[in-house]
Design a protein around this motif. Structure first.
Motif, PDB file in Angstrom:
ATOM      1  N   MET A 317       7.960  12.656  11.207  1.00 32.90           N
ATOM      2  CA  MET A 317       7.282  13.352  10.001  1.00 32.90           C
ATOM      3  C   MET A 317       5.778  13.015  10.117  1.00 32.90           C
ATOM      4  O   MET A 317       5.482  11.983  10.511  1.00 32.90           O
ATOM      5  CB  MET A 317       7.795  12.637   8.909  1.00 32.90           C
ATOM      6  N   ASP A 318       5.065  13.947   9.848  1.00 33.24           N
ATOM      7  CA  ASP A 318       3.596  14.175   9.860  1.00 33.24           C
ATOM      8  C   ASP A 318       3.419  13.505   8.497  1.00 33.24           C
ATOM      9  O   ASP A 318       3.933  13.632   7.424  1.00 33.24           O
ATOM     10  CB  ASP A 318       2.997  15.587   9.968  1.00 33.24           C
ATOM     11  N   PRO A 319       2.601  12.331   8.432  1.00 35.73           N
ATOM     12  CA  PRO A 319       2.478  11.531   7.114  1.00 35.73           C
ATOM     13  C   PRO A 319       2.025  12.475   5.964  1.00 35.73           C
ATOM     14  O   PRO A 319       2.147  12.156   4.897  1.00 35.73           O
ATOM     15  CB  PRO A 319       1.135  10.695   7.287  1.00 35.73           C
ATOM     16  N   SER A 320       1.409  13.562   6.209  1.00 31.24           N
ATOM     17  CA  SER A 320       0.817  14.603   5.013  1.00 31.24           C
ATOM     18  C   SER A 320       2.094  15.051   4.324  1.00 31.24           C
ATOM     19  O   SER A 320       1.938  15.317   3.123  1.00 31.24           O
ATOM     20  CB  SER A 320       0.074  15.677   5.646  1.00 31.24           C
ATOM     21  N   ASN A 321       3.465  14.864   4.868  1.00 33.96           N
ATOM     22  CA  ASN A 321       4.515  15.255   4.041  1.00 33.96           C
ATOM     23  C   ASN A 321       4.666  14.220   2.967  1.00 33.96           C
ATOM     24  O   ASN A 321       5.528  14.551   2.210  1.00 33.96           O
ATOM     25  CB  ASN A 321       5.589  15.267   4.973  1.00 33.96           C
ATOM     26  N   ASP A 322       3.995  12.901   2.990  1.00 37.56           N
ATOM     27  CA  ASP A 322       4.392  12.018   2.037  1.00 37.56           C
ATOM     28  C   ASP A 322       3.244  11.329   1.300  1.00 37.56           C
ATOM     29  O   ASP A 322       2.515  10.661   2.040  1.00 37.56           O
ATOM     30  CB  ASP A 322       5.339  10.620   2.859  1.00 37.56           C
ATOM     31  N   GLY A 323       2.912  11.893   0.259  1.00 38.47           N
ATOM     32  CA  GLY A 323       1.497  11.670  -0.348  1.00 38.47           C
ATOM     33  C   GLY A 323       1.451   9.980  -0.930  1.00 38.47           C
ATOM     34  O   GLY A 323       0.487   9.759  -1.219  1.00 38.47           O
ATOM     35  N   GLY A 324       2.406   9.441  -0.762  1.00 38.79           N
ATOM     36  CA  GLY A 324       2.591   8.205  -1.280  1.00 38.79           C
ATOM     37  C   GLY A 324       2.538   7.116  -0.198  1.00 38.79           C
ATOM     38  O   GLY A 324       1.955   6.031  -0.580  1.00 38.79           O
ATOM     39  N   ILE A 325       2.238   7.235   0.907  1.00 36.85           N
ATOM     40  CA  ILE A 325       1.891   6.363   2.058  1.00 36.85           C
ATOM     41  C   ILE A 325       0.854   5.574   1.896  1.00 36.85           C
ATOM     42  O   ILE A 325       0.670   4.261   1.602  1.00 36.85           O
ATOM     43  CB  ILE A 325       2.248   7.057   3.358  1.00 36.85           C
ATOM     44  N   VAL A 326      -0.231   6.219   1.575  1.00 37.01           N
ATOM     45  CA  VAL A 326      -1.698   5.518   1.668  1.00 37.01           C
ATOM     46  C   VAL A 326      -1.692   4.851   0.183  1.00 37.01           C
ATOM     47  O   VAL A 326      -2.017   3.557   0.567  1.00 37.01           O
ATOM     48  CB  VAL A 326      -2.778   6.405   1.944  1.00 37.01           C
ATOM     49  N   PRO A 327      -1.718   5.438  -0.835  1.00 37.83           N
ATOM     50  CA  PRO A 327      -1.746   4.587  -2.168  1.00 37.83           C
ATOM     51  C   PRO A 327      -0.676   3.330  -2.141  1.00 37.83           C
ATOM     52  O   PRO A 327      -0.958   2.500  -2.684  1.00 37.83           O
ATOM     53  CB  PRO A 327      -1.554   5.511  -3.371  1.00 37.83           C
ATOM     54  N   GLN A 328       0.570   3.678  -1.508  1.00 31.92           N
ATOM     55  CA  GLN A 328       1.698   2.478  -1.983  1.00 31.92           C
ATOM     56  C   GLN A 328       1.406   1.497  -0.696  1.00 31.92           C
ATOM     57  O   GLN A 328       2.000   0.359  -0.970  1.00 31.92           O
ATOM     58  CB  GLN A 328       2.936   3.310  -1.811  1.00 31.92           C
ATOM     59  N   CYS A 329       0.539   1.658   0.176  1.00 34.41           N
ATOM     60  CA  CYS A 329       0.383   0.701   1.177  1.00 34.41           C
ATOM     61  C   CYS A 329      -0.980  -0.120   1.057  1.00 34.41           C
ATOM     62  O   CYS A 329      -1.290  -1.297   1.523  1.00 34.41           O
ATOM     63  CB  CYS A 329       0.274   1.129   2.609  1.00 34.41           C
ATOM     64  N   ALA A 330      -1.972   0.704   0.280  1.00 37.66           N
ATOM     65  CA  ALA A 330      -3.298   0.058   0.064  1.00 37.66           C
ATOM     66  C   ALA A 330      -3.306  -1.482  -0.494  1.00 37.66           C
ATOM     67  O   ALA A 330      -4.187  -2.113  -0.062  1.00 37.66           O
ATOM     68  CB  ALA A 330      -4.123   1.102  -0.787  1.00 37.66           C
ATOM     69  N   TYR A 331      -2.330  -1.398  -1.464  1.00 38.23           N
ATOM     70  CA  TYR A 331      -2.295  -2.990  -2.311  1.00 38.23           C
ATOM     71  C   TYR A 331      -2.103  -4.002  -1.228  1.00 38.23           C
ATOM     72  O   TYR A 331      -3.111  -4.970  -1.329  1.00 38.23           O
ATOM     73  CB  TYR A 331      -1.283  -2.724  -3.266  1.00 38.23           C
TER      74      TYR A 331
END
Length: 428
Positions: A317-331
């Motif tokens: 999957m191209d990560p753009s399909n999942d908008g939650g990756i960056v904010p949910q990993c940033a913590y």
């Protein structure tokens, strides 16, 4: 076992299977959202996205998101919203600006709606997210289990939200909002800041969004994040009745739904219509595919998540399909965050539910805090009133049996310490 074979001609991941057997006594179910080291090795990671997907080892729903469009319009920097005092100043700036977006007043802080304190007896969602930012851990300095309600981090979170309420950044109406209303509000572009279970937003902010990962406490406490590093057993469990009339057909169905072909079809739809490959040979949704996936209950695209294979998704999957990756990993990826393995806090199945007295305590605590915390946040008028209300909260929790419940949970935690050879201790 012989029926559940994927395209690599390998059986269901053994590390997940072992945990299912340990939990249930044998292998009875096919879980959703399977994710493990063995399963990752099986499907692999593309070079183009390896670093990003490896960061999902720190993924957690709790977090903070900002509307970057509003930030830029008001000259609020990323650094401004990374600290407690800076965030409060940013809230005041938004309030004084009196912005309207798409015909409506800007919501300065959306504190996770009616689920602000989670859905169970334990502190959760917005309140727990802030408490963790401010250093709360469910163990004390000796490693003894404690509810987050006992911690200074929880008290700090409540004080922060009470300040927001007194300053007009939070109002009572949002404490009745469900997830559908939260996502709709975020889609409107009117939400400046959301804190809590980020999945509730649908990551649907109009325009761009930004997250610093954590909000640093003015008191200097280290933000903490517990990540259970034990192999998980998925979310939903799929079972097949022993007396099914067509076991072979069921086996073929599971076979297909867990194969590469099936996983692509139910999750992404038809090639060239709903998705295409990009230059890195990763799946990217088309506009039509994106629309279908947002209406899964009608189109079926993404609706069969009971068979979700997260490691497969990461492989294709191209990560753009999942908008939650960056904010949910940033913590967890924020260098200020202390990440600890929380598996010692895992309780045996039905550990609380199977004990009538303890289960009753959890129900009574849930019912009490659901209404009481909002009352403190919204109505404490000054420091003295806040302290009195918080003392009343603690006293009532003790009367409801919180101490007995903590001691009961601690028995399991101490047993886990011995088995794992570790002891968790508070870092603040």
């Amino acid at each position: 076992d012989s029926h559940i074979i994927n395209d690599s001609n390998e059986s269901f991941p053994e590390d997940i299977k072992e945990q299912l057997i340990l939990r249930d006594g044998d292998w009875y179910s096919f879980p959703s959202h399977i994710l493990s080291a063995e399963n990752r090795e099986k499907w692999g990671l593309p070079d183009a996205t390896r670093e990003l997907w490896e960061s999902t080892d720190y993924r957690n729903n709790g977090g903070v998101i900002f509307n970057k469009t509003i930030m830029d319009e008001l000259g609020i920097t990323e650094e401004d919203v990374s600290t407690e005092s800076g965030l409060l100043e940013a809230f005041e700036k938004v309030k004084n600006a009196g912005l309207e977006v798409n015909g409506g007043k800007v919501t300065i802080l959306l504190a996770n709606g009616k689920a602000y304190n989670g859905t169970g007896w334990q502190c959760g969602n917005c309140v727990a997210t802030l408490a963790n930012f401010f250093g709360a851990m469910p163990v004390d300095e000796n490693g003894t289990y404690q509810s987050l309600y006992r911690t200074e981090g929880f008290r700090h979170a409540m004080k922060f939200l009470n300040t927001c309420a007194k300053q007009g950044y939070v109002d009572a109406n949002q404490f009745t909002m469900d997830d559908a209303a939260i996502e709709a509000e975020c889609r409107s572009g009117r939400v400046f800041c959301f804190i809590g279970n980020t999945a509730s937003t649908g990551f649907a902010f109009e325009g761009e969004w930004f997250t610093p990962g954590v909000i640093l406490s003015d008191g200097g406490e280290t933000p903490v994040l517990g990540i259970n590093q034990k192999v998980t057993t998925g979310w939903l469990q799929n079972f097949v009745s022993k007396d099914t009339k067509n076991p072979e057909a069921v086996a073929r169905f599971i076979d297909f739904m867990s194969s590469k072909e099936g996983l692509i079809l139910w999750n992404y739809g038809e090639p060239e219509i709903d998705w295409t490959y990009n230059e890195d040979n990763l799946i990217v949704r088309t506009e039509e595919g994106t629309e279908k996936s947002s209406n899964a209950n009608v189109t079926g695209v993404g609706a069969f998540w009971a068979f979700c294979n997260q490691n497969f998704d990461q492989s294709i999957m191209d990560p753009s399909n999942d908008g939650g990756i960056v904010p949910q990993c940033a913590y967890g990826k924020n260098p200020a965050t202390y990440v600890y393995d929380s598996q010692a806090l895992s309780l045996p199945g039905a550990y609380i539910e199977g004990n009538e007295e303890m289960n009753t305590i959890t129900v009574e605590i849930k019912n009490y805090v659901t209404r009481q915390l909002a009352d403190i946040i919204l109505h404490a008028v000054d420091e003295e009133d806040f302290n009195a209300r918080m003392q009343e909260l603690t006293d009532q929790l003790d009367k409801l049996g919180l101490g007995e419940l903590e001691a009961y949970i601690d028995e399991a935690v101490q047993a886990n310490y011995k088995e794992l050879g570790v002891v968790l201790k508070a870092v603040n």
